[in-house]
Design an enzyme around this catalytic site. Sequence first.
Site, PDB file in Angstrom:
ATOM      1  N   LYS A   1       0.854  -1.184   0.000  1.00 37.07           N
ATOM      2  CA  LYS A   1       0.000   0.000   0.000  1.00 37.07           C
ATOM      3  C   LYS A   1       0.899   1.247   0.000  1.00 37.07           C
ATOM      4  O   LYS A   1       1.965   1.230   0.624  1.00 37.07           O
ATOM      5  CB  LYS A   1      -0.837  -0.046   1.277  1.00 37.07           C
ATOM      6  CG  LYS A   1      -1.835   1.060   1.476  1.00 37.07           C
ATOM      7  CD  LYS A   1      -2.602   0.815   2.793  1.00 37.07           C
ATOM      8  CE  LYS A   1      -3.734   1.800   2.979  1.00 37.07           C
ATOM      9  NZ  LYS A   1      -4.511   1.523   4.208  1.00 37.07           N
TER      10      LYS A   1
ATOM     11  N   SER B   1      -9.217   1.553   2.953  1.00 34.60           N
ATOM     12  CA  SER B   1      -8.290   2.378   2.238  1.00 34.60           C
ATOM     13  C   SER B   1      -7.211   1.582   1.517  1.00 34.60           C
ATOM     14  O   SER B   1      -6.541   2.141   0.661  1.00 34.60           O
ATOM     15  CB  SER B   1      -7.632   3.382   3.194  1.00 34.60           C
ATOM     16  OG  SER B   1      -6.855   2.718   4.159  1.00 34.60           O
TER      17      SER B   1
ATOM     18  N   SER C   1      -9.672  -1.019   6.876  1.00 36.74           N
ATOM     19  CA  SER C   1      -8.970  -0.737   5.622  1.00 36.74           C
ATOM     20  C   SER C   1      -8.250  -1.920   5.005  1.00 36.74           C
ATOM     21  O   SER C   1      -7.857  -1.856   3.841  1.00 36.74           O
ATOM     22  CB  SER C   1      -7.997   0.431   5.813  1.00 36.74           C
ATOM     23  OG  SER C   1      -8.713   1.640   5.904  1.00 36.74           O
TER      24      SER C   1
END
Lengths: 547, 547
Positions: free
Chosen positions: B127, B202, B226
């Site tokens: 990420k 996210s 997330s």
Amino acid sequence: MAWEDVAAEKKSRIDGSIPQEWLIKGLQGDDNVMDYPARSGILSPEELQLTNSSAVDLVNRMAAGELTSVSVTTAFCKRAAIAHQTVNCCHEFFPDVALARAKELDDYFEKTKKPIGPLHGLPISLKDQFRIKGLETTMGYVGWIGKYDTEDSVLVALLHKAGAVFYVKTSVPQTLMTGETFNNINGRTVNPRNKSWSCGGSSGGEGALVSFRGSIIGVGTDIGGSIRIPSAFNFLYGLRPSHGRLPYAGMANSMEGQETIHSVCGPLCHSIQDMKLFVTSVLAEKPWNHDSKVVPLPWRQTEEDEVKAKIKSGDLVLGFYNCDGNVTPHPPVLRAVQTVVDQVKGAGHTVVPWEPYRHPRIVDLTNMIYGSDGGTDVLTAMGQSGEPPIPNIDQLLHPSSSKKVDMNQLWDVQLEKWNIQREYLSRIREFEVKTGKELDAIIAPVTATAAIRHNQLRYYGYSTVTNFLDFSSVVVPVTFADKSIDNKRGDFQPLTDIDKEVQAEYDPEAYHGAPVAIQVIGRRLTEEKVMAIAEEIGRLLGNTVVS
Amino acid sequence: MAWEDVAAEKKSRIDGSIPQEWLIKGLQGDDNVMDYPARSGILSPEELQLTNSSAVDLVNRMAAGELTSVSVTTAFCKRAAIAHQTVNCCHEFFPDVALARAKELDDYFEKTKKPIGPLHGLPISLKDQFRIKGLETTMGYVGWIGKYDTEDSVLVALLHKAGAVFYVKTSVPQTLMTGETFNNINGRTVNPRNKSWSCGGSSGGEGALVSFRGSIIGVGTDIGGSIRIPSAFNFLYGLRPSHGRLPYAGMANSMEGQETIHSVCGPLCHSIQDMKLFVTSVLAEKPWNHDSKVVPLPWRQTEEDEVKAKIKSGDLVLGFYNCDGNVTPHPPVLRAVQTVVDQVKGAGHTVVPWEPYRHPRIVDLTNMIYGSDGGTDVLTAMGQSGEPPIPNIDQLLHPSSSKKVDMNQLWDVQLEKWNIQREYLSRIREFEVKTGKELDAIIAPVTATAAIRHNQLRYYGYSTVTNFLDFSSVVVPVTFADKSIDNKRGDFQPLTDIDKEVQAEYDPEAYHGAPVAIQVIGRRLTEEKVMAIAEEIGRLLGNTVVS
């Protein structure tokens, strides 16, 4: 009712909780009261012997049916009563409740021929921050008098389950945020070795009571040295475990909900074997099923075994420091560190200087965290009765030094804290890469001074750094200040203003005989390891369970 | 330069990082792009097969010398390139660096005949919150473009040490504080199964990329769902470990230093065996020596073995709930929970209803914590470029809903949080006392919906409760919404306003085929246990590594 009257009424209830037959007569005027239990005539020779024993010995004998809890509890109640009369260390004293509980345990043993748990029948004392259903927890606040607890703290409930007997809750300073023990209810608690010295704080009542052997294991709390300072000032072993090892839930506290630096619970006692009895007994109850902040880490015997193998083969690697860059310890403390270094080296282990990493900054950040609500919480607690702050706290609450911290400032502090913690770990790794050896622990002062004269404790950096880093730490009693060798330094060059102030307090005559300790500091959640190293240092120093 | 220009320049750099020969041609217009890798002609049949394999299989074959890292890395780089062109999931793509690293590892193997570590040669995606020295971490903020990292995040360094190959950093929503993936640099990342659906957030870029098999293991973070939301929306397994199990130090983040609810790192992947490879590889590096917040807990094989014995003998005890008292999940989610309950019961285990304890209050407190600086931090980050908040965040930052919390209010919230966590443990203990059995885990929805249509994610309570309690959680993919059985409820009676709003979004036609998951929730720091239970549920459901 005026706060003075409320406080006086509570004080008279405390003093009145001592039965007539346990009131001492004809003993007074001594600075050192350590021999009062023997001289008072209140304890039988057998009771004196019981209270001079070890917790491990007592639970073993109770578990073997050789001793009753009633006899053991009676002995400690008597000795605690004498302690309170001489050093003023109790906030709650309830021998009747204790003896009823002891009787129940004896009946249980009689019936089942088995102990109820690993602490079966053992009296344990608690700082007046632990809640026991039905009792008050004033924590030294006048405004909290008359509020009776409806629930036990988690640690209390688990100790009870393990078989402990409660009989006393001990004195603390108002707010808990100072290392001497004075409040507006009970006045001052003093050091049983010399009433002119502090018993330390905030678990000061525990320090005095355990040292006096009015308790064999006392439980305190530590957010900045509050277990370790009283341990050091009273020649005791003390454990400040890392946060999350022992349960804290359900305690009374100042600044409840402040979680940037956590207060932790831990024992003050006379030996590592007793400390281990306490810790293993609590962990056996799986405290993580009761308190969400406890990490699911049972006692790791393999960790203890590994370090004991190193001890046996002379393979320990210890760092040490005797100055943190802010304040130079008094001569007796420097000598204590050197004594330990010499002894450990003498046993064939490796001991090398450790450079304290950014301790002055750590001290500043720590103080900012302690004061992050600008004193709102403690002022509110005082406001409930209208009592004034005690002098040590009055200074801290001075508007110039205490301003409420904003949320984003707090986050900045928390991030900086994490980064410094990481950098500390980096330093340890660099040391290990350089030497090819694991750093087992660090030897350091607990305070800059021996057991201090009243109102003189000005610097907490040696203890607070461990809280900031959340490292595990065990206090080992080392020696006593000695005017014949611990000379005042003529050549002293202060590092800082506070260094000058602290060093000026040293007076070889006034401190002669005051206890001095060091702490054994290990990484986070390494209690098994630091306890084993502390035990070995004690053994090398010739510390034994003194009777 | 205007923020739009800065963003456009970065966007063109991202898109430009894909080599010409990996640009797809003649494929477009499909809602579902899952077959584009096969149809593109860019991957050889062997490369397709490699990317459809499992991480365990790949590392085993590389460790046996049967595969090179260069071949594996090439395959995943190609597939990630296709993914980016179709679902827009990359923030950084650096195949050259990756292939050079892969070559080094191959040379190392050639020379030593041994893998460098348990992840030797395996491409792992990150990420865009993980820092890699020399690369940008924009995290979707225009203002962070052009800042190049000087240090690896701790987890990155440890994965590298274990032998991982990095080749891509994936998209996130601006601020990270929303469950859909949109920012002012990259625009929107979409779901490869249907571009009208969100990939979640996210860690949305990870969800899309791993689902597409442009990555075999992706690493995300989770402060409110997330990792779990993108796992659920993309039919993946996802682990939200408890705080302190895996290292987080050195990451970029919004609201850095906020520690009331911690964000944690964890993997998104296709199977529990791959998840275990990841977790055990990281723990083998002793992350607690690098990040002070990591608890010294190695992988506990005994914990896994104990629960596996229960699985074998039909002795699991699971709780479940399908409504938290705030919002009723959509019909496909209710069906998913029921499917799991039926399967687990069918295998002879015990599954009983679990009453969610105070979830609506937990949701309120959680929102208060997320917003405790009144948006100062994220507004400051946006202010660095002048970019506007994305729509999801604009709502959150509305002055009426975001007010800075005062220090004493924060402490009150933290204390209430601890108390609710304790009460939750009490409920579990009460259950266990009543039934005489240990509660092994709880089955619950991850979100109220299947993979959601864009701009429709309004409720996070099912995921955030796990963060609030800091329980370990593993997402298990269960099924796909099916218009023929998941009918709109005619009799629906909303519990709350938000319930009404969420339920109104359900449309059997629009959601047909959307992935649906459940989470397996265990107590704090019980990753071994929940992973084993999740694996068994997957087995019962017939989930296999789908190629």
